[in-house]
Design a protein around this motif. Structure first.
Motif, PDB file in Angstrom:
ATOM      1  N   TYR A 274      27.040  69.602  58.892  1.00  0.00           N
ATOM      2  CA  TYR A 274      27.773  68.660  59.729  1.00  0.00           C
ATOM      3  C   TYR A 274      29.253  68.564  59.362  1.00  0.00           C
ATOM      4  N   LYS A 275      29.729  69.482  58.519  1.00  0.00           N
ATOM      5  CA  LYS A 275      31.157  69.570  58.167  1.00  0.00           C
ATOM      6  C   LYS A 275      31.683  68.249  57.580  1.00  0.00           C
ATOM      7  N   ALA A 276      30.898  67.665  56.686  1.00  0.00           N
ATOM      8  CA  ALA A 276      31.305  66.430  56.010  1.00  0.00           C
ATOM      9  C   ALA A 276      31.820  66.762  54.616  1.00  0.00           C
ATOM     10  N   TYR A 277      32.294  65.726  53.906  1.00  0.00           N
ATOM     11  CA  TYR A 277      32.745  65.866  52.527  1.00  0.00           C
ATOM     12  C   TYR A 277      31.770  65.123  51.615  1.00  0.00           C
ATOM     13  N   LEU A 278      31.677  65.580  50.368  1.00  0.00           N
ATOM     14  CA  LEU A 278      30.749  64.975  49.414  1.00  0.00           C
ATOM     15  C   LEU A 278      31.496  64.466  48.193  1.00  0.00           C
ATOM     16  N   TYR A 279      31.294  63.185  47.880  1.00  0.00           N
ATOM     17  CA  TYR A 279      31.854  62.534  46.683  1.00  0.00           C
ATOM     18  C   TYR A 279      30.676  62.136  45.814  1.00  0.00           C
ATOM     19  N   MET A 280      30.594  62.703  44.599  1.00  0.00           N
ATOM     20  CA  MET A 280      29.448  62.437  43.726  1.00  0.00           C
ATOM     21  C   MET A 280      29.892  61.808  42.406  1.00  0.00           C
ATOM     22  N   ASP A 281      29.295  60.674  42.087  1.00  0.00           N
ATOM     23  CA  ASP A 281      29.557  59.926  40.869  1.00  0.00           C
ATOM     24  C   ASP A 281      28.533  60.347  39.806  1.00  0.00           C
ATOM     25  N   GLU A 282      29.011  61.021  38.757  1.00  0.00           N
ATOM     26  CA  GLU A 282      28.115  61.491  37.697  1.00  0.00           C
ATOM     27  C   GLU A 282      28.266  60.676  36.418  1.00  0.00           C
ATOM     28  N   ALA A 283      28.495  59.394  36.554  1.00  0.00           N
ATOM     29  CA  ALA A 283      28.694  58.544  35.380  1.00  0.00           C
ATOM     30  C   ALA A 283      27.524  58.648  34.409  1.00  0.00           C
ATOM     31  N   HIS A 284      26.289  58.604  34.916  1.00  0.00           N
ATOM     32  CA  HIS A 284      25.113  58.611  34.055  1.00  0.00           C
ATOM     33  C   HIS A 284      24.499  59.989  33.888  1.00  0.00           C
ATOM     34  N   SER A 285      24.980  60.983  34.606  1.00  0.00           N
ATOM     35  CA  SER A 285      24.348  62.304  34.546  1.00  0.00           C
ATOM     36  C   SER A 285      25.167  63.331  33.784  1.00  0.00           C
TER      37      SER A 285
ATOM     38  N   LYS B  93      37.477  61.878  59.082  1.00  0.00           N
ATOM     39  CA  LYS B  93      36.706  62.454  57.979  1.00  0.00           C
ATOM     40  C   LYS B  93      35.362  61.752  57.906  1.00  0.00           C
ATOM     41  N   ILE B  94      34.370  62.458  57.428  1.00  0.00           N
ATOM     42  CA  ILE B  94      33.080  61.857  57.096  1.00  0.00           C
ATOM     43  C   ILE B  94      32.828  62.146  55.626  1.00  0.00           C
ATOM     44  N   LEU B  95      32.718  61.084  54.816  1.00  0.00           N
ATOM     45  CA  LEU B  95      32.565  61.221  53.363  1.00  0.00           C
ATOM     46  C   LEU B  95      31.207  60.658  52.952  1.00  0.00           C
ATOM     47  N   ILE B  96      30.416  61.479  52.268  1.00  0.00           N
ATOM     48  CA  ILE B  96      29.113  61.053  51.760  1.00  0.00           C
ATOM     49  C   ILE B  96      29.280  60.621  50.305  1.00  0.00           C
ATOM     50  N   LEU B  97      28.879  59.394  49.990  1.00  0.00           N
ATOM     51  CA  LEU B  97      28.984  58.855  48.627  1.00  0.00           C
ATOM     52  C   LEU B  97      27.603  58.788  47.984  1.00  0.00           C
ATOM     53  N   VAL B  98      27.441  59.462  46.857  1.00  0.00           N
ATOM     54  CA  VAL B  98      26.166  59.428  46.130  1.00  0.00           C
ATOM     55  C   VAL B  98      26.449  59.369  44.630  1.00  0.00           C
ATOM     56  N   GLU B  99      25.389  59.121  43.871  1.00  0.00           N
ATOM     57  CA  GLU B  99      25.456  59.172  42.413  1.00  0.00           C
ATOM     58  C   GLU B  99      24.572  60.304  41.904  1.00  0.00           C
ATOM     59  N   GLY B 100      24.857  60.787  40.700  1.00  0.00           N
ATOM     60  CA  GLY B 100      24.024  61.819  40.086  1.00  0.00           C
ATOM     61  C   GLY B 100      22.704  61.234  39.624  1.00  0.00           C
TER      62      GLY B 100
ATOM     63  N   GLY C  83      39.658  54.965  60.571  1.00  0.00           N
ATOM     64  CA  GLY C  83      39.330  56.125  61.385  1.00  0.00           C
ATOM     65  C   GLY C  83      38.432  57.117  60.684  1.00  0.00           C
ATOM     66  N   CYS C  84      38.083  56.812  59.406  1.00  0.00           N
ATOM     67  CA  CYS C  84      37.171  57.656  58.643  1.00  0.00           C
ATOM     68  C   CYS C  84      35.814  56.958  58.513  1.00  0.00           C
ATOM     69  N   LEU C  85      34.791  57.734  58.242  1.00  0.00           N
ATOM     70  CA  LEU C  85      33.436  57.202  58.100  1.00  0.00           C
ATOM     71  C   LEU C  85      32.915  57.515  56.703  1.00  0.00           C
ATOM     72  N   ILE C  86      32.370  56.490  56.050  1.00  0.00           N
ATOM     73  CA  ILE C  86      31.723  56.657  54.749  1.00  0.00           C
ATOM     74  C   ILE C  86      30.226  56.430  54.918  1.00  0.00           C
ATOM     75  N   LEU C  87      29.424  57.397  54.467  1.00  0.00           N
ATOM     76  CA  LEU C  87      27.974  57.254  54.432  1.00  0.00           C
ATOM     77  C   LEU C  87      27.569  57.057  52.985  1.00  0.00           C
ATOM     78  N   SER C  88      27.104  55.873  52.666  1.00  0.00           N
ATOM     79  CA  SER C  88      26.876  55.475  51.273  1.00  0.00           C
ATOM     80  C   SER C  88      25.403  55.218  51.013  1.00  0.00           C
ATOM     81  N   ASP C  89      24.884  55.775  49.926  1.00  0.00           N
ATOM     82  CA  ASP C  89      23.508  55.501  49.510  1.00  0.00           C
ATOM     83  C   ASP C  89      23.354  54.008  49.231  1.00  0.00           C
ATOM     84  N   GLU C  90      22.253  53.434  49.647  1.00  0.00           N
ATOM     85  CA  GLU C  90      22.064  51.984  49.531  1.00  0.00           C
ATOM     86  C   GLU C  90      22.031  51.495  48.085  1.00  0.00           C
ATOM     87  N   LEU C  91      21.791  52.379  47.131  1.00  0.00           N
ATOM     88  CA  LEU C  91      21.729  51.968  45.736  1.00  0.00           C
ATOM     89  C   LEU C  91      22.961  52.377  44.942  1.00  0.00           C
ATOM     90  N   ASN C  92      24.050  52.687  45.623  1.00  0.00           N
ATOM     91  CA  ASN C  92      25.271  53.073  44.929  1.00  0.00           C
ATOM     92  C   ASN C  92      25.808  51.947  44.058  1.00  0.00           C
TER      93      ASN C  92
END
Length: 525
Positions: free
Chosen positions: A302-313, A274-281, A218-227
């Motif tokens: 758009y009242k979404a949530y942001l999840y950011m992976d900063e492994a390399h940043s 929920k709408i969760l945006i997945l990106v990397e640093g 019931g949740c939506l994930i919007l993921s960058d194609e290069l994640n």
């Protein structure tokens, strides 16, 4: 409380305090048309010869080294995927020898490699007993140079090892919680300027086990194609609906967000939970930096949530090494879930999730990494604490800040040298990950072998980690690299660039200026 508009501007050197502006340059230049044509033609020839060799293996004319089903299993569902095996046995195994070598020293700017031989195209190896000394390390993620054998700086780690031992042999919820872990989590929260943080014992599982605890059916994930694969795996394990947007393409992301809000879930058209945006640093294969101000603006709109992976940043960018949030002068509170790892800039292992205290407390009680994974080793925690305090200046010196500055200087210097050589490089000019495009698998293999003969260790990357026609060499900058080391690498790059004919750049570079005033985002091409 969010930072004031004026404070954001001051952090980035704005004199008038009216807006935040950062100009940054990214390069994703396309090669001349004949290059991809020749690359695909080469793959076509390799595939034809691959099928010919498979025919010979089937009739016993050539030995097959690939894992196969037993005779009685072959009439049932195949255990191994045919095309992946085809690529592995006919192409990948011919080029994989370039850096599958045991390292027998600290992975600093110079390291030692164990020499080995193969008699069957890299399916098996035999070690010669010889060691290649003082190879320039251009492949490790040792961004700040803290993966080092410095007896003085390791004294605290040694004392913790003597007191606590190597491991705790338990999970956090049983007998694995230590005062060192609590100290580390408090320090991470302070370092990132957030309310709380949770530490995990492995970077990969930080993503793959925590994302399923945050979203589900019931949740939506919007993921960058290069994640990264860890983000992709976590998204798939969650059971949420996944939609992929084009890399760093804000127009495409906004379209998906708008459709998600307007249309809702498929069939029922109910609103998404929920709408969760997945990106990397920093994207480890492209060297690009996320367009964070624009993503935060879209998230708020758009009242979404942001999840950011900063492994390399984390540790690698930002004026004091605080990552892309600091790089863009953003408020950490605008990123709902801040994730990072200690495996790069901190010379250790593990990862963290940071943000609001309610978020962290929830994950402590719902994440599989907290319930089932072994707790982080106390000596490892002490190594991270030592490095983080050094970056923050808590050790009474400026060594940490000097390393952050040196990394930025090395990155700019090396990228400019490659630009002058007319090599096609990808990514942001401030990114310490520097991919150099070579396109053909035979070229990256030849390049890697030549560089090792010159005592330079590089990492080559090809399909399936990259698009088939975009094989590349990936350099990783370090604050520990000296100018002499980088000049030697550039000199060999210059020579091999002519030999392999990979100097295709016409200096096609994309310049972007991001203007941010907390209510408006502009992008000037």
């Amino acid at each position: 409380m969010a930072r004031s508009h004026r404070n954001v501007c001051k952090q980035n050197g704005s004199a008038n305090g009216t807006l935040y502006k950062r100009e940054y340059k990214e390069s994703f230049e396309e090669a001349p048309l004949y290059i991809p044509v020749l690359t695909y033609l080469g793959y076509g020839i390799l595939i034809l010869f691959g099928y010919l060799r498979d025919f010979m293996r089937r009739w016993g004319l050539e030995k097959c080294h690939i894992a196969e089903e037993r005779e009685e299993q072959r009439d049932f569902v195949p255990l191994y995927q045919d095309f992946e095996n085809f690529y592995t046995r006919n192409i990948y195994m011919r080029i994989r020898d370039n850096f599958n070598r045991p390292i027998c020293s600290v992975p600093g700017p110079l390291f030692d490699l164990m020499e080995r031989m193969t008699d069957d195209y890299n399916w098996t190896y035999r070690h010669t007993g010889k060691v290649i000394k003082d190879v320039i390390n251009m492949g490790s993620y040792n961004y700040l140079g803290f993966a080092e054998n410095n007896e003085e700086s390791l004294q605290k780690v040694k004392k913790v090892l003597e007191r606590y031992g190597v491991g705790v042999c338990s999970t956090r919820h049983e007998m694995g919680q230590t005062d060192k872990l609590q100290e580390l989590e408090d320090l991470v929260a302070e370092f990132l300027d957030v309310e709380a943080a949770m530490v995990c014992s492995m970077g990969f599982t930080t993503n793959s086990t925590n994302i399923p605890a945050l979203v589900g059916k019931g949740c939506l994930i919007l993921s960058d194609e290069l994640n990264h694969t860890s983000l992709i795996l976590g998204a798939r394990l969650s059971g949420a609906t996944i939609r992929v947007f084009q890399h760093n393409n804000m127009g495409n992301l906004e379209k998906l967000l708008r459709d998600a809000v307007v249309r809702g879930q498929p069939r029922t058209h109910r609103a998404w939970k929920k709408i969760l945006i997945l990106v990397e640093g920093i994207y480890s294969m492209e060297g690009s930096i996320v367009r964070l101000p624009e993503i935060i603006a879209l998230k708020k709109k758009y009242k979404a949530y942001l999840y950011m992976d900063e492994a390399h940043s984390i540790g690698a960018v930002g004026s004091t090494g605080r990552g892309v949030v600091e790089y863009f002068g953003m408020d950490p509170a605008d990123v709902d879930v801040m994730m990072g790892t200690f495996t790069k800039s901190f010379g250790a292992i593990g990862g963290y999730i940071a943000g609001k205290r309610d978020l962290v407390d929830y994950l402590r009680n719902h994440s599989h990494s907290a319930f089932y994974a072994a707790s982080m080793s106390p000596p490892v925690a002490e190594q991270i604490i030592k490095v983080m305090k050094c970056i923050m200046g808590r050790d009474g010196t400026l060594k940490g800040q000097q390393r952050v500055n040196q990394l930025a200087e090395n990155t700019r210097y090396f990228r400019q040298k490659l630009y002058d050589l007319n090599l096609i490089t990808y990514g942001n000019e401030d990114s310490p990950v520097v991919p150099v495009l070579m396109y053909m698998p035979s070229k990256v293999a030849a390049f890697s072998r030549h560089m090792l003969k010159k005592k330079i260790g590089v990492v080559i990357v090809g399909f399936p980690a990259t698009p088939m026609a975009e094989a590349r060499v990936r350099f990783c900058m370090s604050a520990a690299h000296t100018k002499e080391m980088l000049d030697k690498v550039v000199d060999e790059l210059d020579k091999m660039g002519d030999v392999l004919n990979v100097k295709h750049s016409r200096h096609g570079r994309t310049n972007r200026t991001v203007v941010y005033d907390e209510t408006n985002i502009e992008l000037d091409a």
